[in-house]
Design a protein around this motif. Structure first.
Motif, PDB file in Angstrom:
ATOM      1  N   GLN A  72      20.310 101.842  84.731  1.00  0.00           N
ATOM      2  CA  GLN A  72      19.356 101.028  85.475  1.00  0.00           C
ATOM      3  C   GLN A  72      18.815 101.799  86.680  1.00  0.00           C
ATOM      4  O   GLN A  72      17.627 101.756  86.973  1.00  0.00           O
ATOM      5  CB  GLN A  72      20.040  99.751  85.945  1.00  0.00           C
ATOM      6  N   GLU A  83      15.627  93.805  85.483  1.00  0.00           N
ATOM      7  CA  GLU A  83      16.176  92.529  85.925  1.00  0.00           C
ATOM      8  C   GLU A  83      17.139  91.994  84.886  1.00  0.00           C
ATOM      9  O   GLU A  83      16.790  91.866  83.714  1.00  0.00           O
ATOM     10  CB  GLU A  83      15.031  91.526  86.117  1.00  0.00           C
ATOM     11  N   ASP A  84      18.354  91.707  85.309  1.00  0.00           N
ATOM     12  CA  ASP A  84      19.351  91.149  84.394  1.00  0.00           C
ATOM     13  C   ASP A  84      19.541  92.036  83.164  1.00  0.00           C
ATOM     14  O   ASP A  84      19.494  91.585  82.039  1.00  0.00           O
ATOM     15  CB  ASP A  84      18.937  89.723  83.983  1.00  0.00           C
ATOM     16  N   ASP A  85      19.699  93.349  83.418  1.00  0.00           N
ATOM     17  CA  ASP A  85      19.910  94.335  82.348  1.00  0.00           C
ATOM     18  C   ASP A  85      18.724  94.422  81.389  1.00  0.00           C
ATOM     19  O   ASP A  85      18.856  94.906  80.282  1.00  0.00           O
ATOM     20  CB  ASP A  85      21.182  94.010  81.549  1.00  0.00           C
ATOM     21  N   ARG A  86      17.570  93.965  81.839  1.00  0.00           N
ATOM     22  CA  ARG A  86      16.415  93.973  80.955  1.00  0.00           C
ATOM     23  C   ARG A  86      15.228  94.616  81.669  1.00  0.00           C
ATOM     24  O   ARG A  86      15.056  94.460  82.876  1.00  0.00           O
ATOM     25  CB  ARG A  86      16.074  92.531  80.561  1.00  0.00           C
ATOM     26  N   LYS A  88      11.700  95.006  83.013  1.00  0.00           N
ATOM     27  CA  LYS A  88      10.622  94.093  83.373  1.00  0.00           C
ATOM     28  C   LYS A  88       9.297  94.652  82.851  1.00  0.00           C
ATOM     29  O   LYS A  88       9.124  95.859  82.804  1.00  0.00           O
ATOM     30  CB  LYS A  88      10.573  93.940  84.891  1.00  0.00           C
TER      31      LYS A  88
END
Length: 105
Positions: A72, A83-86, A88
């Motif tokens: 990340q 955001e939240d391991d995802r 954006k």
DNA sequence: ACTTTGACTATAA
DNA sequence: GTTATAGCCAAAG
């Protein structure tokens, strides 16, 4: 081939295992791409695996960078927001090799 | 040689 | 939206 393709990923962009797999001919072997990545880090081959995420833009391989935070951090360093391991704006940052790359370069 | 697992994806419920 | 199942191929046990 996997390494070659992944290394061509532009700065600040991401792609999915499936896209790479399909591009190199292993359309159904998205897992093999991940496996190749896993093997790649032990080589002297600096593959930007942090730019490779799953189809959902989820940082599935974050745990394989030594520490879950490393991937990340690298993505954020590329200008990508996570955001939240995802990833954006994943659909905006998504880079399709078949759409912008040729078999050479 | 057989079984299990794995950085995935697609479809179904 | 999530959870479950199948398909997929290669490597390690």
């Amino acid at each position: 081939m996997v390494y070659a393709t992944v290394k061509q990923i532009p700065h600040g962009r991401v792609t999915s295992y499936g896209a790479i797999a399909r591009f190199i001919g292993m359309a159904r072997s998205s897992r093999m791409v991940g496996w190749a990545m896993n093997a790649s880090h032990r080589l002297a081959d600096p593959v930007p695996a942090h730019r490779v995420v799953n189809r959902n833009g989820l940082l599935t391989g974050k745990h394989h960078f030594g520490t879950p935070d490393r991937m990340q951090r690298l993505l954020e360093a590329e200008g990508i927001t996570v955001e939240d391991d995802r990833v954006k704006d994943f659909d905006k940052l998504y880079w399709d090799p078949a759409a912008e790359l040729s078999l050479d370069e």
